[in-house]
Each structure stands twice: as C-alpha cells, then as structure tokens.
Design a protein around this motif. Structure first.
Motif, PDB file in Angstrom:
ATOM      1  N   ASN A 187      -2.363  18.231   5.682  1.00  0.00           N
ATOM      2  CA  ASN A 187      -3.350  19.302   5.583  1.00  0.00           C
ATOM      3  C   ASN A 187      -3.887  19.352   4.155  1.00  0.00           C
ATOM      4  O   ASN A 187      -3.238  18.883   3.211  1.00  0.00           O
ATOM      5  CB  ASN A 187      -2.708  20.629   5.986  1.00  0.00           C
ATOM      6  CG  ASN A 187      -2.201  20.606   7.427  1.00  0.00           C
ATOM      7  OD1 ASN A 187      -2.987  20.586   8.362  1.00  0.00           O
ATOM      8  ND2 ASN A 187      -0.883  20.578   7.596  1.00  0.00           N
ATOM      9  N   LEU A 188      -5.088  19.923   3.973  1.00  0.00           N
ATOM     10  CA  LEU A 188      -5.810  19.761   2.711  1.00  0.00           C
ATOM     11  C   LEU A 188      -6.327  21.078   2.162  1.00  0.00           C
ATOM     12  O   LEU A 188      -6.662  21.999   2.912  1.00  0.00           O
ATOM     13  CB  LEU A 188      -7.006  18.822   2.911  1.00  0.00           C
ATOM     14  CG  LEU A 188      -6.734  17.430   3.496  1.00  0.00           C
ATOM     15  CD1 LEU A 188      -8.051  16.758   3.835  1.00  0.00           C
ATOM     16  CD2 LEU A 188      -5.932  16.594   2.524  1.00  0.00           C
ATOM     17  N   THR A 189      -6.401  21.152   0.834  1.00  0.00           N
ATOM     18  CA  THR A 189      -7.159  22.192   0.146  1.00  0.00           C
ATOM     19  C   THR A 189      -8.019  21.501  -0.909  1.00  0.00           C
ATOM     20  O   THR A 189      -7.872  20.310  -1.164  1.00  0.00           O
ATOM     21  CB  THR A 189      -6.231  23.212  -0.535  1.00  0.00           C
ATOM     22  OG1 THR A 189      -5.317  22.510  -1.388  1.00  0.00           O
ATOM     23  CG2 THR A 189      -5.450  24.015   0.485  1.00  0.00           C
ATOM     24  N   ASN A 190      -8.907  22.259  -1.535  1.00  0.00           N
ATOM     25  CA  ASN A 190      -9.846  21.665  -2.485  1.00  0.00           C
ATOM     26  C   ASN A 190      -9.304  21.525  -3.897  1.00  0.00           C
ATOM     27  O   ASN A 190      -9.936  20.904  -4.749  1.00  0.00           O
ATOM     28  CB  ASN A 190     -11.147  22.478  -2.525  1.00  0.00           C
ATOM     29  CG  ASN A 190     -11.986  22.254  -1.275  1.00  0.00           C
ATOM     30  OD1 ASN A 190     -11.660  21.420  -0.439  1.00  0.00           O
ATOM     31  ND2 ASN A 190     -13.048  23.026  -1.144  1.00  0.00           N
ATOM     32  N   GLU A 191      -8.143  22.131  -4.184  1.00  0.00           N
ATOM     33  CA  GLU A 191      -7.611  22.036  -5.534  1.00  0.00           C
ATOM     34  C   GLU A 191      -6.091  22.079  -5.496  1.00  0.00           C
ATOM     35  O   GLU A 191      -5.487  22.590  -4.550  1.00  0.00           O
ATOM     36  CB  GLU A 191      -8.144  23.155  -6.428  1.00  0.00           C
ATOM     37  CG  GLU A 191      -7.826  24.549  -5.935  1.00  0.00           C
ATOM     38  CD  GLU A 191      -8.453  25.628  -6.794  1.00  0.00           C
ATOM     39  OE1 GLU A 191      -7.829  26.704  -6.940  1.00  0.00           O
ATOM     40  OE2 GLU A 191      -9.553  25.387  -7.331  1.00  0.00           O
ATOM     41  N   ALA A 192      -5.468  21.520  -6.542  1.00  0.00           N
ATOM     42  CA  ALA A 192      -4.014  21.500  -6.631  1.00  0.00           C
ATOM     43  C   ALA A 192      -3.466  22.916  -6.806  1.00  0.00           C
ATOM     44  O   ALA A 192      -4.131  23.807  -7.324  1.00  0.00           O
ATOM     45  CB  ALA A 192      -3.587  20.621  -7.804  1.00  0.00           C
ATOM     46  N   GLY A 193      -2.228  23.111  -6.317  1.00  0.00           N
ATOM     47  CA  GLY A 193      -1.566  24.392  -6.488  1.00  0.00           C
ATOM     48  C   GLY A 193      -1.964  25.443  -5.490  1.00  0.00           C
ATOM     49  O   GLY A 193      -1.629  26.624  -5.661  1.00  0.00           O
TER      50      GLY A 193
END
Length: 488
Positions: free
Chosen positions: A258-264
């Motif tokens: 699964n993905l998000t646009n930025e780390a953390g």
C-alpha cells in the motif's frame, strides 16, 4: 401482523416503473419495501428475498437509468433498501448492478436489515457531498445492518467511502468473501469508510484511493478484520492501507504494497489517537519502508506478527522485524477472493500462533498446516496458509475479476476530515476461534457454505427380533396370531 417471507423474482434488466407485466429490480425493491405489488412484481410480505429469473441472459447488467438523487423511496436514483430484505444474486460474475455514474447504487436505510450476496456493485457516484459511492449504510436510531457476501464492489466514488460507507454509530456492515477494488473517495476511505461497526472476513481491498485511508478509514465504534488482504491501496496523505482512529482488531491479515505520497505517513497502517490490537499479521513492502506510523495512538502486538522493516514497534513473542515475508502477487490462489501466497522459505510459514488461529485461511483452506514439513502443523502468519489443501467438500470458488468499468473516476482530494476526539478503550482481543467476537458475524447459512456433512451410518442394521416370515417358526407365529384374532 407477522408475515411469511416472500420471494420476488426479477424478470427484466430494464430500470423501469411501469405496468408492463415485467418485474424490474427497482420495482422488486419497492414491492419488498412497501409489501405491495408494483409493476409486474408480486407483493412483498415481511422479510423478503429478491431473486433473478434464470431466463435472464448472463451476465445480467442492471443499469440504473431513472435518475434523481436525494429520494429515499427507490423511485429514482439509488436503490433504497428498508425492512428485512435479501437480494440473492448467486454469483458476482452473473448479476451486476451498475449505478451509471449518476448516484450511489444501494442505500441501506435506518432500521433495515439487508443481505446482499452474489453480485457486483459498480459505477456508483454519490455526487457532490455524498458518501458511500457503492453502498451506504445509515443507522443511529434505529440501527441498521448490512451483510455483504460473496460479492465485488468496484469503481465507485464518494466524498467518503468510495466503495462502502457506514454512517452513524448504529450502522453495522459485515463483509464476507468480498472484493472491494478500484474505488475512490475524495476524503476518507477509498474502499471502506467506517463510522459505525465493521467486520471483514475473507475479503480483499485492493487499488482503492483516498486522501486518508486508501483501503479503509476507520473512525467508528469497532473494526474487526480476520483472514483478509489489503494490497495496492493509495492515500495522498496518511494510511495507504488502513487509517485507524478507533478501536480495532486485526487477526491473520496481510497488508502489503500500500502507498502514500510521502515517507512517515504509514503506507500500510496509520494509527491516530486510537488503540489497535494485531496478531498473526503481515505488514510489508511499503515503498518508503514506513509500514506503520502513529499519532498518539497505540499499536498493541499480541504476538507472531511479521514486518519487512521495523516501524510498527513489534516486540512481542514470535514477532519478526526486518524480515521479507516472500509474498507472491495478488492473484487467484483459490477461494472467493484474490490473495498473496507465501513462497517457500518464508518466515511466515508456521510462524504464527495456534492459539486464536482461525480454522481456515482467507481461501477457506484449513489451518493449521505443516508448511515447513517438520511434522508440526502450526498456523502461518498472514491471510494465506502455505501447504493447505482445499477441503474436498468446499463450495468456495474463485472471485471473478471485477468487470471492466464503463467510466474512469479521477479523485479530487479535498481537506482532511476532522479526527475523532474520543478514543474507545480497547477491551477485546482475537478469540480462540479466529472469528470476530461481534455477534453480527454471518452464520453459516448466510455464506451458503456447509460447515459439515451429515454422516451416513455404515454399520449393518441389527437382526430383527423375530424369525424370518417364511421359516417354519415364522409360519407358526403367524397362525398363533390369527387364532388370537378369531372371534370366540
């Protein structure tokens, strides 16, 4: 008055309200809701079941063309469901209800108890300000409940709850053997936005999108996920797979890729001011190696979890960190929904805990299996049991690939929804059967999968207490009986 349950048969795919001798799906819903005969449908009578005529071509596509939103009687727009009602579509590949991009598809009204099974729900759009693009369940007082079984929810759009939305603390949804794929929410919960109570068993949420909680955004009373997979979901902010802000329990769950646009920002799991208990589960393969992130919440490991990095704080007995689970691609590996198989040599094989392990994996294959061949059958970590064989009496079949969408929905992200300020205290833990402890879990009759087969006696019947009728002793007994009956 107590009514006997009625059966209403849909005979046409046309979305019509007309006295033409045909029973459309819309007319069947209104007949069931009102206990009156509408169009060519028979009248409902209490707890009704809507079925589909075998003469309809397959797949049968029910395109909702009678437009008109914000109407709660099913006369236009979405299909409003009330009372106690079952829609039995038999197979998601055969019965397809298409919202036509003009309104959501189904709206479960307050006080309703609804079962939808064996169908595809697609191309719903809740419109400006609307939640629950595919299905909305509304209930505070009176409460409402939806059981969604053996179905596919694909390519729907809403502000929150692109695929499914529970709205109100009394709204309950159960997803069993369901695939929720390719749905979009502008704000929260691309696949599912839960503001009530949600139970997921044997289900897959993949490639859904939202600002928070690409797969699931949970801000409600409870969330219980067992034997399920969250893969390839994406959030532009936090929680690509799951954004959690309420009491939640995860047992034998696989969250991967699964993905998000930025780390953390918690690509697989973001826990926000809430308590989440997790056991026998996998969190792996996030692009930025941030499987988990927290904001004032607590992730409680109950042991035997596996993370490909070390961001979730797993330190209980049997936990693995910085370990590759060796997962295969999301695909049909048997059962009703796609899964990610474990590869030989994975630390997840026989790495779980038999205490609390579900009796089957996501596919319905029996657990535990001796996956590493050492003579001991131990539950695997995650939703897939390596080395398990399909039960010979199983009726579970592979989930069909979601039907192609007729239009493409592009997400428009807006402001982040307000966070919950009240955090429920976590008092539950996965039980020993692996079944969510919520009493609304579907019974075996709801899944149409028998849990056992009545045994057939194989022993020889005992000898009769009297001699055979054609022997001399038998003839003598017969004569004595006749003499007793002779009039004196």
């Amino acid at each position: 008055p107590a009514f006997a349950a009625g059966v209403i048969t849909v005979t046409t795919t046309a979305d019509s309200l007309a006295e033409d001798g045909q029973c459309s799906l819309r007319e069947a819903v209104i007949s069931a809701n009102s206990d009156t005969a509408v169009g060519g449908c028979t009248a409902g009578s209490g707890a009704d079941t809507i079925v589909f005529d075998a003469a309809l071509s397959r797949p049968a596509v029910f395109l909702l063309t009678l437009t008109g939103a914000n109407e709660d009687g099913a006369a236009s727009g979405d299909l409003d469901l009330s009372g106690t009602l079952t829609l039995d579509g038999v197979s998601a590949g055969e019965i397809i209800v298409d919202g036509n991009g003009t309104d959501r598809v189904f709206d479960v009204r307050p006080g309703a108890t609804v079962t939808l099974k064996g169908m595809t729900v697609r191309n719903g759009d809740a419109g400006a300000g609307g939640n629950g693009g595919g299905i909305r369940v509304v209930g505070t007082t009176p409460a409402s409940k939806l059981s969604l079984l053996n179905s596919v929810v694909v390519n729907n759009h809403g502000v929150s709850g692109g695929g499914v939305q529970t709205e109100g603390s009394g709204a309950t949804v159960i997803l069993q053997d369901v695939r929720v794929s390719g749905n979009v929410a502008d704000v929260a919960g691309g696949g599912l936005a839960n503001n009530g109570s949600a139970t997921l068993v044997g289900s897959t949420l993949d490639h859904n999108q939202a600002r928070s909680g690409g797969g699931i955004d949970h801000a409600g009373v409870s969330l219980k996920i067992t034997n399920s997979t969250l893969n390839g979901n994406q959030a532009s902010d936090n929680g690509g797979g799951l954004y959690n802000r309420g009491s939640a329990i995860l047992l034998n769950v696989t969250l991967s890729g699964n993905l998000t646009n930025e780390a953390g920002s918690g690509a697989n799991l973001f826990n926000d001011t809430a308590s989440l208990a997790i056991k026998n589960s996998i969190l792996a393969n996030s692009a930025a190696l941030d499987n988990c992130a927290q904001n004032g919440g607590t992730i409680i490991s109950q042991g035997h979890n596996l993370e490909s990095a070390n961001t979730c704080g797993f330190a209980a007995s049997g936990d693995f960190v910085n370990t590759n689970p060796l997962l295969g691609p999301l695909q049909n590996n048997g059962g009703n929904t796609p899964t990610q198989a474990l590869s030989a040599g994975s630390a997840a094989i026989d790495g779980g805990d038999n205490a609390g392990c579900p009796a089957t994996d996501q596919r319905g294959f029996p657990r535990p299996a001796d996956g590493d061949g050492n003579g001991s059958a131990i539950c695997d970590i995650g939703a897939f049991e390596y080395g398990a064989s399909a039960p010979p009496t199983s009726t579970r079949t592979a989930s069909p690939t979601p039907p192609p969408a007729t239009d493409t929905l592009t997400p428009t992200f807006t402001s982040q929804p307000p966070h919950e300020t009240d955090t429920p205290t976590l008092t539950e833990s996965p039980n020993e059967t692996g079944t969510p402890t919520q009493t609304d879990t579907p019974s075996p009759s709801e899944t149409d999968t028998p849990t056992s087969t009545p045994s057939v006696p194989t022993s020889t019947p005992p000898s009769p207490p009297f001699p055979p009728p054609c022997s001399s002793a038998g003839i003598l007994l017969l004569l004595l009986g006749l003499l007793r009956l002779w009039p004196r």
